[in-house]
Design an enzyme around this catalytic site. Structure first.
Site, PDB file in Angstrom:
ATOM      1  N   ASP A   1      -5.220   7.808  -5.309  1.00 14.57           N
ATOM      2  CA  ASP A   1      -5.001   6.394  -5.618  1.00 14.57           C
ATOM      3  C   ASP A   1      -5.579   6.045  -6.991  1.00 14.57           C
ATOM      4  O   ASP A   1      -6.412   6.772  -7.526  1.00 14.57           O
ATOM      5  CB  ASP A   1      -5.670   5.545  -4.526  1.00 14.57           C
TER       6      ASP A   1
ATOM      7  N   ASN B   1       5.371   2.756   0.089  1.00 11.66           N
ATOM      8  CA  ASN B   1       5.593   2.744  -1.365  1.00 11.66           C
ATOM      9  C   ASN B   1       7.006   2.313  -1.769  1.00 11.66           C
ATOM     10  O   ASN B   1       7.247   1.953  -2.918  1.00 11.66           O
ATOM     11  CB  ASN B   1       5.272   4.118  -1.988  1.00 11.66           C
TER      12      ASN B   1
END
Ligand code: FPP
Length: 196
Positions: free
Chosen positions: A8, A56
């Site tokens: 991330d 996503n």
């Protein structure tokens, strides 16, 4: 034996450097390749990374298509090198939703590295931990496993990562302190490590 990483913070890393988010993702691929090498050098057998979550898809469409394009670039740029270094590549996740081109790139990466055993790099792509539990249950039932015969060991055999031991260490970069639907079933006993 097994390290799992939520990669991330790419976007914020780039923004801090006054660069577009996509630059961060590109650097993320290079960082991933360095991480594969570092793990292999230390004798770690399995490295699993969260590259694209089921959530996503909700990102802006140009970022989604940028990430899909990056898969193609990454495979053409690094596949030969990783294959030579003994890396076996496995893709885990729902392949039905990705384009033919991306699916072909994944198939090519898996085929070219299937006999390698130095380290297994599993790339979770269009993956979600809950999806994994659901698909495992569905496949077990479709195989004729009776509902009363479904136990932890049985379901384990149908999970996407059935070929690997559960992660010993779960790392998340980028400052968030959550699992975010990564390997939910498999992290039951993992040590969790979060970096800024
Ligand atoms: C998280 O950063 C990163 C991603 C969602 C994508 C990671 C994917 C890649 C680096 C490319 C995948 C391709 C291969 C071949 C593995 P973020 O965008 O959530 O960053 P932020 O939290 O700072 O916004």
């Amino acid at each position: 034996r097994h390290v799992a990483i939520v990669m991330d913070g790419n976007g914020r890393w780039a923004k801090k450097r006054f660069m577009p988010r996509f630059f961060g993702h590109k650097q993320g691929v290079d960082a991933l390749v360095r991480t594969v090498q570092a793990c292999a050098d230390r004798g770690i057998e399995f490295l699993t990374v969260f590259a694209f979550s089921s959530e996503n898809w909700k990102r802006p469409s140009d970022e989604v298509s940028g990430l899909m394009g990056l898969v193609l670039v990454a495979v053409s740029k690094y596949l030969t090198k990783l294959a030579k270094e003994g890396v076996r590549i496995r893709i885990v996740g729902d392949r039905s939703a990705v384009s033919d081109k991306v699916r072909e790139a994944w198939d090519q990466a898996e085929r070219a590295t299937e006999h390698n055993r130095r380290i297994t790099l599993s790339v979770a792509f269009n993956y979600g931990g809950r999806w994994d539990v659901v698909q495992a249950t569905r496949r077990a039932l479709a195989d004729g496993v009776a509902p009363e015969a479904i136990d932890e060991a049985t379901l384990d055999r149908y999970m996407a990562m059935h070929y690997a031991p559960d992660p010993d260490l779960f790392i998340r970069t980028g400052g968030e302190v959550r699992i975010s639907n990564f390997l939910l079933w498999q992290v039951a006993y993992s040590e969790l490590y979060f970096t800024d």
